[in-house]
Design an enzyme around this catalytic site. Sequence first.
Site, PDB file in Angstrom:
ATOM      1  CD  GLU A 149      37.337  34.687  41.495  1.00  9.55           C
ATOM      2  OE1 GLU A 149      36.289  35.354  41.582  1.00  9.55           O
ATOM      3  OE2 GLU A 149      37.775  34.260  40.407  1.00  9.55           O
ATOM      4  CG  ASP A 169      39.189  34.788  36.864  1.00 11.46           C
ATOM      5  OD1 ASP A 169      38.515  35.471  37.651  1.00 11.46           O
ATOM      6  OD2 ASP A 169      38.694  34.190  35.882  1.00 11.46           O
ATOM      7  CG  HIS A 195      36.236  42.505  39.706  1.00 11.11           C
ATOM      8  ND1 HIS A 195      37.186  41.975  40.564  1.00 11.11           N
ATOM      9  CD2 HIS A 195      35.901  41.498  38.864  1.00 11.11           C
ATOM     10  CE1 HIS A 195      37.408  40.713  40.239  1.00 11.11           C
ATOM     11  NE2 HIS A 195      36.649  40.400  39.223  1.00 11.11           N
ATOM     12  CG  ASP A 196      33.430  39.319  40.181  1.00 11.17           C
ATOM     13  OD1 ASP A 196      33.033  39.904  39.158  1.00 11.17           O
ATOM     14  OD2 ASP A 196      34.255  38.388  40.148  1.00 11.17           O
TER      15      ASP A 196
END
Length: 563
Positions: free
Chosen positions: A264, A207, A338-339
């Site tokens: 990410e 992340d 998911h974003d």
Amino acid sequence: MTIEPKWWKEAVVYQIWPASYKDSNSDGVGDIPGIISTLDYLKDLGTTVVWLSPMYDSPQDDMGYDISNYEEVYHKYGTLDDMQNLIDGCHKRGMKLILDLVINHTSDQHEWFKESRSSKDNPKRDWYIWKPPRFDAEGNRHPPNNWGSYFSGSTWKYDETTGEYYLHLFAESQPDLNWENKECREAIYKSAVKFWLDKGVDGFRIDTAGMYSKHQDFKDAPVVFPDVEWQPCKIYHQHGPRIHEFHKEIAEIMERYDTMTVGEVGHSTRDQSLQYVSAQAKEMNMMFLFDVVEVGSDPRDRFRYNGFDLVDFKKAIKSQGEFIEGTDAWSTVFLENHDQPRSISRFGNDTTPKLRLESGKTLAMLQCCLTGTEFIYQGQEIGMVNVPKTWKIEDYLDINSINYYNQFKKTATQEELDELLGRINLLARDNARTPVQWTDQEFAGFSDSKPWMRTNENYEEINVASEIEDENSLLHFWKKMIKIRKEYKDLFVYGGFEILELEDPKLFKFVKTSGNRKAFVVLNFTTDEIEFSHDAGKLLISTQEPKDGVLKPYEGRVYIESK
């Protein structure tokens, strides 16, 4: 340059957002036993790697990205024993499992932060980023600088206990860890990385992978949005001075295991990206760049949206698709996570059931023909779409959308608020977080009781059960395309990529090459029939029954040619 084959390059990764995937105990929240119950379904789809979004213990202020204990499981999701059963269940079926590695910040309920905030001389004080206030000429207290949070407002939160501010790039309840502190880094590696590798997980999605190293002078960011007080500050926390040092430390741990890592990073130049994912750099295997999924949005603020056309979309894919050419790096292929909003609503056409199906197949064909590791998000394979346009701000649960709306309405007119709500409807993260639609029963077969967030009202027409039985369904088409991708992996996983007629506003044409073989892909991104003929190769697959001389609306085709 010859590309070295690796299992993680050929992977088909299926991302699971646990809260919304499958509820096994009727409490309205998805859980790990629910995931385990669908492993055969995932295997049948063609999945080789399951990516599980945060399942760690958490207050859930940001859906698990606020972690209070890396070594425990959120109680509504299950237990450590459930996690071991999931790891073993994946391995038994020949699949691997990767987790989210969230180590830029913790929850403010993590024991580390509780100690850090307790006093200025606590041994863990320096595990987070604390700064004294600034005072103006009148003696009024202000944050240390003008940095703006990704979730609106200042990145600094004043803490009465010690009279200082702590840094939080995201929510106030997500204080940033201080990676300058070696003792802190070692604790992160032990608790968040080694703990799970020793249990058998096969890697991590990392992340906010470019954010750990902050510029240590913490000076004001340039004013780029004069209409707001707090400014984008990415130049001072993205690709920072020690970021590659930190990733090399993580990679040294990963090398002891046969792992897969995908970072990410979001936005970076080609040269910046290669520093992370060049094989020679020995940091991460690959990374997520957001050129495609955020096309049309200001990269500094997704809700400052200008729209896009097919040419813009093709240019974004070109940038991402050509990233690895002439290098020893690797890339990723994805249209959802998911974003992000649902890809059919964003890049296809969800206005009618027929157009939804046909554009969904065309997007599946596009994604399965692009070079890089394949990522599919839960529900994408059945064509789940954005939430209804009738949703009001009260229907959204995501902290990002809610904070943005509340900040915006302080100075906006009603007309401006209505326009913003339209952009939220198109782009909000909640679009991807509605419960997976398994059946046409109440609550979409996700749960036997009311889910934690609203189910999309279209579950009676979009669901797994009906598509499993329908050979013309999007689910069946995804299975076909994944099978073709694996069968022709030299072309579609590893092949060279070239877009043809880039400025064509209606058709997306590209070729994939490998040795003496070539694939030609043509995709109609309009609601019109378009004249088209091609006789240089064998038709491998079409999204619709082909008609001589034309491409039907949203029809896509793949031809195989020999040079």
